[in-house]
Design a protein around this motif. Structure first.
Motif, short mmCIF file in Angstrom:
data_model
loop_
_atom_site.label_atom_id
_atom_site.label_comp_id
_atom_site.label_asym_id
_atom_site.label_seq_id
_atom_site.Cartn_x
_atom_site.Cartn_y
_atom_site.Cartn_z
N LEU A 45 0.95 -1.23 -0.20
CA LEU A 45 0.14 -0.06 -0.03
C LEU A 45 0.78 1.34 -0.01
O LEU A 45 0.46 2.16 -0.55
CB LEU A 45 -0.96 -0.01 1.07
N LEU A 46 1.92 1.12 0.70
CA LEU A 46 2.71 2.47 0.79
C LEU A 46 3.17 2.98 -0.42
O LEU A 46 3.93 1.99 -1.30
CB LEU A 46 4.01 2.36 1.91
N GLY A 47 3.00 4.10 -0.73
CA GLY A 47 3.49 4.84 -2.27
C GLY A 47 2.49 4.33 -3.49
O GLY A 47 3.03 4.90 -4.54
N GLU A 48 1.43 3.34 -3.14
CA GLU A 48 0.56 3.22 -4.05
C GLU A 48 -0.78 4.14 -3.89
O GLU A 48 -0.69 4.97 -2.73
CB GLU A 48 -0.02 1.84 -4.03
N ALA A 49 -1.78 4.20 -4.68
CA ALA A 49 -3.01 4.86 -4.71
C ALA A 49 -3.97 4.08 -4.74
O ALA A 49 -3.90 3.08 -5.54
CB ALA A 49 -2.78 5.99 -5.51
N PHE A 50 -5.30 4.48 -4.18
CA PHE A 50 -6.28 3.59 -4.74
C PHE A 50 -7.08 4.34 -6.11
O PHE A 50 -7.15 5.45 -6.25
CB PHE A 50 -7.49 3.87 -3.84
N THR A 51 -7.26 3.51 -7.00
CA THR A 51 -7.61 3.95 -8.12
C THR A 51 -9.28 3.79 -8.48
O THR A 51 -9.82 4.53 -9.26
CB THR A 51 -6.92 2.93 -9.39
N GLU A 52 -9.92 2.80 -7.97
CA GLU A 52 -11.34 2.62 -7.74
C GLU A 52 -11.83 1.48 -7.04
O GLU A 52 -11.01 0.78 -6.40
CB GLU A 52 -11.83 2.22 -9.54
N THR A 53 -13.15 1.52 -6.63
CA THR A 53 -13.69 0.49 -5.87
C THR A 53 -14.68 -0.17 -6.49
O THR A 53 -15.23 -0.02 -7.53
CB THR A 53 -14.28 1.22 -4.55
N ARG A 54 -14.91 -1.48 -5.94
CA ARG A 54 -15.80 -2.32 -6.49
C ARG A 54 -16.50 -3.04 -5.27
O ARG A 54 -15.74 -3.51 -4.47
CB ARG A 54 -15.23 -3.29 -7.40
N ARG A 55 -17.69 -3.14 -5.23
CA ARG A 55 -18.49 -3.89 -4.27
C ARG A 55 -19.21 -5.14 -4.89
O ARG A 55 -19.88 -5.05 -5.59
CB ARG A 55 -19.51 -2.98 -3.60
N ILE A 56 -18.88 -6.24 -3.98
CA ILE A 56 -19.57 -7.25 -4.16
C ILE A 56 -20.20 -7.92 -2.88
O ILE A 56 -19.51 -8.30 -2.06
CB ILE A 56 -18.60 -8.60 -4.65
N GLY A 57 -21.37 -7.88 -2.85
CA GLY A 57 -22.21 -8.07 -1.63
C GLY A 57 -21.72 -7.01 -0.34
O GLY A 57 -21.91 -5.77 -0.61
N LYS A 58 -21.16 -7.91 0.72
CA LYS A 58 -20.49 -6.99 1.79
C LYS A 58 -19.35 -6.55 1.82
O LYS A 58 -18.69 -6.25 2.64
CB LYS A 58 -21.11 -7.89 3.08
N TYR A 59 -18.59 -6.96 0.63
CA TYR A 59 -17.27 -6.88 0.50
C TYR A 59 -16.97 -5.73 -0.24
O TYR A 59 -17.72 -5.37 -1.38
CB TYR A 59 -16.62 -8.25 0.02
N LEU A 60 -16.02 -4.78 0.10
CA LEU A 60 -15.55 -3.53 -0.62
C LEU A 60 -14.29 -3.81 -1.06
O LEU A 60 -13.10 -4.06 -0.19
CB LEU A 60 -15.81 -2.53 0.16
N PHE A 61 -14.09 -3.81 -2.38
CA PHE A 61 -12.52 -3.92 -2.84
C PHE A 61 -12.14 -2.53 -3.36
O PHE A 61 -12.89 -1.69 -4.09
CB PHE A 61 -12.64 -4.66 -3.87
N LEU A 62 -11.09 -2.14 -2.98
CA LEU A 62 -10.18 -1.09 -3.46
C LEU A 62 -8.89 -1.51 -4.37
O LEU A 62 -7.90 -1.88 -3.49
CB LEU A 62 -9.58 -0.21 -2.28
#
Length: 260
Positions: A45-62
């Motif tokens: 994660l360090l030095g990176e950035a979140f580009t988009e999110t996606r939700r599947i049910g109760k899970y959130l993916f960044l």
């Protein structure tokens, strides 16, 4: 527990606050909330950035600019909080990310049932967990296929994340109330019309909850959420709401409205 509509709201919140900013620091007060070593989160994660999110049910993916995706599961009380002043970090903000602009994203998790993980890909995580497509995106054909050869109660099946990812306890009760289906009705005894009624009710409940930002008090007056307690009065019949256990979960329904 946050269900599909609540997690959708968290997705919208993170989309509006936390994307496209390099991550400069990672802190965790309780590493039991991490499914991998803290050093792995720092590495990916360090030095990176979140580009988009996606939700599947109760899970959130960044998704990130790196090779891993961050996975959030909110447990019973989890939620994100974005703030500028470090002093605004709640005592329940057990995980905190700092961005290059000086703002922070905390994962507040009062009861510590939520967690973070890292995934090589969203699809591989989805397949490994046996998740269906998100209930909001699920097709009628796939829903019917998931119910084929099932014998148990429809309430239990609705909460199976391999059938309708994102549907939890209150949503299942509401869906069955809107569909006029008894929670103990066996899937094998349901007609095509019954299944289609449940599917249509599921879509209705999801969209209504998202439209109202999961603020239950704003739901239409004929929604079970307004009287989802034992002894309350059914909107349609005036009879009492009853409480039972189905699949080990507390279940509320109207016997007069949802005949078995």
């Amino acid at each position: 527990m946050p269900e599909l509509p609540e997690v959708h709201g968290y997705k919208v919140y993170i989309d509006s606050t936390s994307l496209h900013k390099n991550i400069t620091a990672f802190d965790c007060r309780d590493t039991k909330l991490l499914k991998m070593p803290k050093s792995d989160f720092e590495k990916y994660l360090l030095g990176e950035a979140f580009t988009e999110t996606r939700r599947i049910g109760k899970y959130l993916f960044l998704r990130t600019t790196g090779p891993k995706a961050l996975v959030m599961h909110f447990g019973m009380t989890g939620r994100p909080n974005y703030y500028k002043d470090k002093a605004d970090r709640s005592k329940f903000g057990h995980i905190e990310i700092t961005f290059e602009n000086g703002f922070h994203l905390a994962f507040e998790n009062k009861r510590k049932f939520g967690w973070w993980d890292l995934a090589d890909s969203i699809e591989s995580f989805k397949n490994d967990r046996g998740l269906s497509d998100d209930a909001r995106d699920l097709s009628l054909e796939d829903f019917k296929a998931s119910l084929s050869n099932r014998k148990t109660h429809v309430k239990k099946i609705l909460m199976d994340q391999g059938v309708a990812a994102g549907v939890g306890n209150w949503m299942a009760d509401e869906i069955l109330y809107q569909a006029k289906i008894h929670p103990e009705k066996k899937v094998g005894d349901m007609s095509d019309e019954d299944i289609e009624a449940v599917f249509d009710a599921m879509k209705k409940v999801i969209e209504t909850a998202i439209e109202h930002d999961a603020h239950y008090s704003d739901f239409p007056e004929n929604f079970l959420m307004h009287f989802r307690k034992e002894g309350a009065t059914c909107y349609h019949t005036g009879d009492e709401i009853q409480k039972i256990k189905v699949g080990g979960r507390t279940t509320y329904f109207s016997p007069a409205w949802q005949g078995l």
